[in-house]
Design a protein around this motif. Structure first.
Motif, PDB file in Angstrom:
ATOM      1  N   SER A 239       0.781  -1.332   0.024  1.00  6.03           N
ATOM      2  CA  SER A 239      -0.029  -0.055   0.023  1.00  6.03           C
ATOM      3  C   SER A 239       0.909   1.444  -0.173  1.00  6.03           C
ATOM      4  N   VAL A 287      -6.061   1.167  -1.230  1.00  4.64           N
ATOM      5  CA  VAL A 287      -7.126   1.106  -0.333  1.00  4.64           C
ATOM      6  C   VAL A 287      -7.604  -0.465   0.039  1.00  4.64           C
ATOM      7  N   GLY A 288      -7.490  -1.176  -1.179  1.00  6.65           N
ATOM      8  CA  GLY A 288      -7.475  -2.465  -1.024  1.00  6.65           C
ATOM      9  C   GLY A 288      -6.713  -3.375   0.084  1.00  6.65           C
ATOM     10  N   SER A 291      -7.085  -2.229   3.607  1.00  8.01           N
ATOM     11  CA  SER A 291      -8.173  -3.008   4.180  1.00  8.01           C
ATOM     12  C   SER A 291      -7.522  -4.267   4.559  1.00  8.01           C
ATOM     13  N   GLY A 294      -5.839  -4.128   7.706  1.00  8.46           N
ATOM     14  CA  GLY A 294      -6.916  -4.162   9.043  1.00  8.46           C
ATOM     15  C   GLY A 294      -7.437  -5.141   9.318  1.00  8.46           C
ATOM     16  N   TYR A 303     -10.898   2.295  12.031  1.00  4.92           N
ATOM     17  CA  TYR A 303     -10.021   2.001  11.221  1.00  4.92           C
ATOM     18  C   TYR A 303     -10.470   2.085   9.879  1.00  4.92           C
ATOM     19  N   TYR A 304     -11.697   1.393   9.542  1.00  3.61           N
ATOM     20  CA  TYR A 304     -12.160   1.325   8.196  1.00  3.61           C
ATOM     21  C   TYR A 304     -13.045   2.712   7.866  1.00  3.61           C
ATOM     22  N   LEU A 307     -10.200   4.903   6.791  1.00  2.00           N
ATOM     23  CA  LEU A 307      -9.647   4.225   5.485  1.00  2.00           C
ATOM     24  C   LEU A 307     -10.735   4.833   4.385  1.00  2.00           C
TER      25      LEU A 307
END
Length: 356
Positions: A239, A287-288, A291, A294, A303-304, A307
């Motif tokens: 990321s 972003v994926g 995720s 996470g 967290y999300y 994000l």
């Protein structure tokens, strides 16, 4: 821990680093795209007093200006007056250290200080290496002609000696970590040395920059935990690389005309009018991957939510980007530091809220 002497060195540098980082938030700073690993470029304009005559007395540039004159070329060579590149090198380290913290606990402040010191030294070393490689190119471009080596303020030999000093201090910081992290950190040196050459041979020097600049995403976790957890560290590293491709491609659009004239390559020149489509793809991948981080580190709803805010910022940044206006590229580029600092602070808060 290795090397009690190294620990003492780190403690001695720690206060200086924290003070410098606090004073680096003025708008007079810039990432040097061509830096090893990047953030080694020059600002197009140094910020001065505003219309009301109010100067940025706490800016890093002001600190460098206040230094003894014989020392100033060396401080400019390591870009202490333009610390945004150091922030972009440091932030992936803080993500990793924050994620590695035990639930209900703050991140290890000693590690944060140690990595802050290392970021200053290694960004400075990367800039020095870059300017040594690029001294002939820099003389041909107005924006870079005043760099200390290109301008003749520092000889190549003295730059080499100065580089040795920076790397020695950085080694002292590295030796404060565990054996696994020492080996992992040493492995990044090849990337630091070779990155500045990539713009001569490939249109993807930003990828090489991402590989080097986000090494802290691996190193921060191993420094806290003793080794890397691939389920967390690899997607975090990936990321970070995607993030670098986003912000440094935007930055490279400022210099695309000069780069084309002197024969240097960049993703900006490769993507051209398709830049927004490429940046959108990188954003989705970033972003994926975050995720996945996470899920692997058992993050909770905040967290999300953070994000999602990151994704919204990236979408707006790309949608409103004007690649033909250097000043807009600069504004979009600098917004990334603030965004990711917020992401890191939210991650820390989430850790504190998690049950023990």
């Amino acid at each position: 821990m290795l090397g009690a002497g190294g620990a003492g060195l780190a403690r001695g540098l720690r206060a200086v680093t924290q003070a410098w980082l606090r004073g680096s938030r003025g708008r007079s700073v810039v990432l040097a795209r061509a830096a090893g690993p990047p953030g080694t470029g020059d600002s197009r304009r140094r910020a001065g007093p505003g219309p009301g005559g109010r100067g940025l007395s706490l800016s890093a540039a002001a600190v460098v200006e206040a230094a003894p004159r014989p020392v100033q070329p060396y401080l400019r060579l390591m870009r202490l007056d333009k610390p945004i590149g150091t922030w972009l090198l440091y932030l992936p380290c803080t993500w990793s250290i924050g994620l590695a913290a035990e639930p209900g606990c703050f991140p290890d402040w000693y590690m944060l200080s140690l990595f802050g010191t290392g970021a200053v030294l290694m960004r400075g070393a990367g800039c020095t290496i870059n300017d040594m490689w690029d001294r002939d190119y820099d003389k041909k471009v107005t924006r870079t002609a005043n760099r200390p080596i290109a301008a003749g303020d520092i000889s190549t030999f003295r730059s080499f000696v100065f580089l040795g000093g920076q790397l020695t201090l950085a080694l002292g910081v590295l030796l404060c970590l565990n054996y696994y992290s020492v080996a992992l950190g040493a492995a990044s040196l090849l990337l630091v040395i070779t990155y500045p050459l990539m713009k001569r041979v490939t249109y993807w020097p930003q990828l090489a920059l991402g590989l080097a600049f986000n090494w802290g995403a691996l190193l921060g976790w191993s420094a806290v935990k003793g080794s890397c957890d691939p389920s967390v560290c690899l997607p975090l590293y990936f990321s970070g690389i995607m993030w670098t491709l986003i912000y440094d491609t935007i930055y490279a659009h400022q210099d695309k005309k000069d780069d084309a004239l002197i024969g240097l390559k960049s993703t900006a020149l490769w993507f051209r009018e398709d830049t927004k489509q490429w940046l959108s793809g990188f954003s989705v991948a970033m972003v994926g991957a975050l995720s996945l981080v996470g899920v692997s580190s058992e993050q909770t709803a905040p967290y999300y939510a953070a994000l999602a805010a990151v994704g919204a910022h990236l979408a707006r940044q790309i949608y409103t980007l004007d690649i033909h206006r250097p000043e807009d590229c600069w504004d979009k580029f600098t917004s990334n530091r603030t965004l990711m600092k917020v992401m890191e602070q939210i991650s820390v808060s989430i850790k504190l809220l998690q049950p023990l």
